[in-house]
Design a protein around this motif. Structure first.
Motif, PDB file in Angstrom:
ATOM      1  N   LEU A  11      18.327  -6.942   5.239  1.00 33.41           N
ATOM      2  CA  LEU A  11      19.058  -5.739   4.831  1.00 33.41           C
ATOM      3  C   LEU A  11      18.502  -5.183   3.516  1.00 33.41           C
ATOM      4  N   GLU A  12      18.125  -6.077   2.606  1.00 38.26           N
ATOM      5  CA  GLU A  12      17.525  -5.636   1.342  1.00 38.26           C
ATOM      6  C   GLU A  12      16.203  -4.922   1.589  1.00 38.26           C
ATOM      7  N   ARG A  13      15.417  -5.423   2.520  1.00 38.39           N
ATOM      8  CA  ARG A  13      14.140  -4.766   2.831  1.00 38.39           C
ATOM      9  C   ARG A  13      14.355  -3.341   3.318  1.00 38.39           C
ATOM     10  N   PHE A  14      15.384  -3.121   4.154  1.00 33.53           N
ATOM     11  CA  PHE A  14      15.681  -1.767   4.633  1.00 33.53           C
ATOM     12  C   PHE A  14      16.080  -0.856   3.483  1.00 33.53           C
ATOM     13  N   SER A  15      16.834  -1.373   2.538  1.00 32.78           N
ATOM     14  CA  SER A  15      17.287  -0.526   1.426  1.00 32.78           C
ATOM     15  C   SER A  15      16.159  -0.219   0.444  1.00 32.78           C
ATOM     16  N   GLU A  16      15.100  -1.027   0.449  1.00 32.72           N
ATOM     17  CA  GLU A  16      13.992  -0.832  -0.492  1.00 32.72           C
ATOM     18  C   GLU A  16      12.779  -0.158   0.137  1.00 32.72           C
ATOM     19  N   ILE A  17      12.891   0.279   1.395  1.00 30.78           N
ATOM     20  CA  ILE A  17      11.745   0.882   2.078  1.00 30.78           C
ATOM     21  C   ILE A  17      11.200   2.048   1.254  1.00 30.78           C
ATOM     22  N   GLY A  18       9.897   2.039   1.066  1.00 29.12           N
ATOM     23  CA  GLY A  18       9.243   3.105   0.310  1.00 29.12           C
ATOM     24  C   GLY A  18       9.155   2.831  -1.177  1.00 29.12           C
ATOM     25  N   GLN A  19       9.905   1.850  -1.655  1.00 28.23           N
ATOM     26  CA  GLN A  19       9.910   1.547  -3.083  1.00 28.23           C
ATOM     27  C   GLN A  19       9.433   0.131  -3.382  1.00 28.23           C
ATOM     28  N   ASP A  20       9.390  -0.728  -2.381  1.00 29.04           N
ATOM     29  CA  ASP A  20       8.972  -2.106  -2.603  1.00 29.04           C
ATOM     30  C   ASP A  20       7.446  -2.204  -2.665  1.00 29.04           C
ATOM     31  N   ARG A  21       6.957  -3.320  -3.124  1.00 25.45           N
ATOM     32  CA  ARG A  21       5.503  -3.502  -3.299  1.00 25.45           C
ATOM     33  C   ARG A  21       4.748  -3.439  -1.972  1.00 25.45           C
ATOM     34  N   ASN A  22       5.323  -3.974  -0.908  1.00 24.27           N
ATOM     35  CA  ASN A  22       4.642  -3.927   0.395  1.00 24.27           C
ATOM     36  C   ASN A  22       4.449  -2.495   0.864  1.00 24.27           C
ATOM     37  N   SER A  23       5.485  -1.678   0.722  1.00 28.94           N
ATOM     38  CA  SER A  23       5.367  -0.274   1.128  1.00 28.94           C
ATOM     39  C   SER A  23       4.325   0.443   0.282  1.00 28.94           C
ATOM     40  N   MET A  24       4.366   0.212  -1.022  1.00 26.99           N
ATOM     41  CA  MET A  24       3.406   0.863  -1.916  1.00 26.99           C
ATOM     42  C   MET A  24       1.982   0.418  -1.605  1.00 26.99           C
ATOM     43  N   GLN A  25       1.822  -0.864  -1.267  1.00 29.72           N
ATOM     44  CA  GLN A  25       0.499  -1.385  -0.920  1.00 29.72           C
ATOM     45  C   GLN A  25      -0.037  -0.680   0.326  1.00 29.72           C
ATOM     46  N   ARG A  26       0.814  -0.498   1.330  1.00 34.09           N
ATOM     47  CA  ARG A  26       0.383   0.176   2.555  1.00 34.09           C
ATOM     48  C   ARG A  26       0.015   1.626   2.274  1.00 34.09           C
ATOM     49  N   LEU A  27       0.780   2.281   1.441  1.00 36.51           N
ATOM     50  CA  LEU A  27       0.471   3.676   1.114  1.00 36.51           C
ATOM     51  C   LEU A  27      -0.882   3.787   0.422  1.00 36.51           C
ATOM     52  N   VAL A  28      -1.222   2.802  -0.412  1.00 32.17           N
ATOM     53  CA  VAL A  28      -2.538   2.791  -1.059  1.00 32.17           C
ATOM     54  C   VAL A  28      -3.634   2.645  -0.013  1.00 32.17           C
ATOM     55  N   TYR A  29      -3.449   1.725   0.947  1.00 35.54           N
ATOM     56  CA  TYR A  29      -4.442   1.543   2.016  1.00 35.54           C
ATOM     57  C   TYR A  29      -4.597   2.820   2.838  1.00 35.54           C
ATOM     58  N   TRP A  30      -3.478   3.422   3.213  1.00 28.86           N
ATOM     59  CA  TRP A  30      -3.526   4.630   4.042  1.00 28.86           C
ATOM     60  C   TRP A  30      -4.236   5.763   3.311  1.00 28.86           C
ATOM     61  N   GLU A  31      -3.907   5.941   2.047  1.00 28.80           N
ATOM     62  CA  GLU A  31      -4.551   7.008   1.267  1.00 28.80           C
ATOM     63  C   GLU A  31      -6.049   6.755   1.141  1.00 28.80           C
ATOM     64  N   TYR A  32      -6.428   5.512   0.884  1.00 28.75           N
ATOM     65  CA  TYR A  32      -7.847   5.190   0.749  1.00 28.75           C
ATOM     66  C   TYR A  32      -8.577   5.406   2.075  1.00 28.75           C
ATOM     67  N   ALA A  33      -7.943   5.010   3.169  1.00 26.85           N
ATOM     68  CA  ALA A  33      -8.565   5.215   4.490  1.00 26.85           C
ATOM     69  C   ALA A  33      -8.762   6.696   4.773  1.00 26.85           C
ATOM     70  N   ILE A  34      -7.735   7.496   4.525  1.00 23.40           N
ATOM     71  CA  ILE A  34      -7.783   8.933   4.840  1.00 23.40           C
ATOM     72  C   ILE A  34      -8.742   9.685   3.919  1.00 23.40           C
ATOM     73  N   ASN A  35      -8.743   9.358   2.640  1.00 16.81           N
ATOM     74  CA  ASN A  35      -9.529  10.129   1.668  1.00 16.81           C
ATOM     75  C   ASN A  35     -10.946   9.614   1.441  1.00 16.81           C
ATOM     76  N   HIS A  36     -11.205   8.342   1.744  1.00 15.32           N
ATOM     77  CA  HIS A  36     -12.522   7.793   1.408  1.00 15.32           C
ATOM     78  C   HIS A  36     -13.261   7.189   2.601  1.00 15.32           C
ATOM     79  N   VAL A  37     -12.605   6.308   3.341  1.00 16.34           N
ATOM     80  CA  VAL A  37     -13.307   5.572   4.396  1.00 16.34           C
ATOM     81  C   VAL A  37     -13.595   6.459   5.613  1.00 16.34           C
ATOM     82  N   ILE A  38     -12.578   7.132   6.122  1.00 16.48           N
ATOM     83  CA  ILE A  38     -12.768   7.941   7.339  1.00 16.48           C
ATOM     84  C   ILE A  38     -13.766   9.077   7.122  1.00 16.48           C
ATOM     85  N   PRO A  39     -13.664   9.869   6.051  1.00 15.10           N
ATOM     86  CA  PRO A  39     -14.649  10.953   5.893  1.00 15.10           C
ATOM     87  C   PRO A  39     -16.092  10.460   5.795  1.00 15.10           C
ATOM     88  N   ASN A  40     -16.309   9.283   5.238  1.00 17.46           N
ATOM     89  CA  ASN A  40     -17.661   8.758   5.071  1.00 17.46           C
ATOM     90  C   ASN A  40     -18.168   7.981   6.285  1.00 17.46           C
TER      91      ASN A  40
END
Length: 186
Positions: A11-40
């Motif tokens: 239940l705590e994980r649901f309330s922290e979605i988007g703010q916890d370290r795991n969510s932030m880590q995934r957003l970093v991966y997604w941004e890096y994939a979209i902005n750097h890896v895929i275009p190259n």
């Protein structure tokens, strides 16, 4: 009602979605994939299962709030970073055809009064939806579940279609986009 049955930690994980370290880590991966890896690497991608190796090479100390290098945690981004745009298109075609085939299986099964094939195809389709929803947040492209499911859908489609055409031979030409002959129409 179902949420009340979950453990407190879930239940705590649901309330922290988007703010916890795991969510932030995934957003970093997604941004890096979209902005750097895929275009190259748009055409060929990085190759089979090379995302982590690539990150270890480009970010030896890790990246994101957890300073780690893990999988990209998104099936669409994984297909694109591993296989390039053509691999992504093939994956999306497999998904699309799987939905088309399950729909046709149900159509044939309904006319054959084959409840088993009807409900198996419905279950396979629901499983595919679940796989795709989960795949938006985890790395599952290379897990065997999808590939086995596509194979099962294809096999059930071929079996059901064959039985349908045996029972309704006059519809064989119509399925091919041809007009039935007079003998078949009679």
């Amino acid at each position: 009602v179902l949420f009340s049955l979950l453990p407190e930690t879930q239940l705590e994980r649901f309330s922290e979605i988007g703010q916890d370290r795991n969510s932030m880590q995934r957003l970093v991966y997604w941004e890096y994939a979209i902005n750097h890896v895929i275009p190259n690497n748009l055409l060929t991608g990085l190759g089979y299962h090379n995302w982590v190796s690539y990150l270890n090479f480009t970010h030896p100390g890790g990246m994101g709030p957890m300073q780690m290098n893990q999988e990209v945690h998104n099936i669409i981004l994984q297909a694109t970073t591993d296989l390039g745009i053509f691999g992504l298109l093939v994956f999306l075609l497999l998904v699309t055809y799987s939905f088309v085939f399950t729909s046709r299986i149900r159509k044939y099964a309904k006319e054959l009064d084959d409840r088993f094939s009807y409900y198996v195809s419905l279950g396979l389709e629901c499983g595919l939806v679940g796989y795709l929803v989960a795949g938006m947040f985890v790395t599952v492209l290379w897990y065997p579940y999808f590939w086995i499911q596509v194979t099962m859908i294809s096999a059930l489609y071929n079996i059901t279609r064959k039985r349908y055409l045996e029972r309704f031979p006059e519809r064989r030409r119509r399925l091919r986009g041809q007009q039935p002959t007079q003998a078949e129409a009679a």
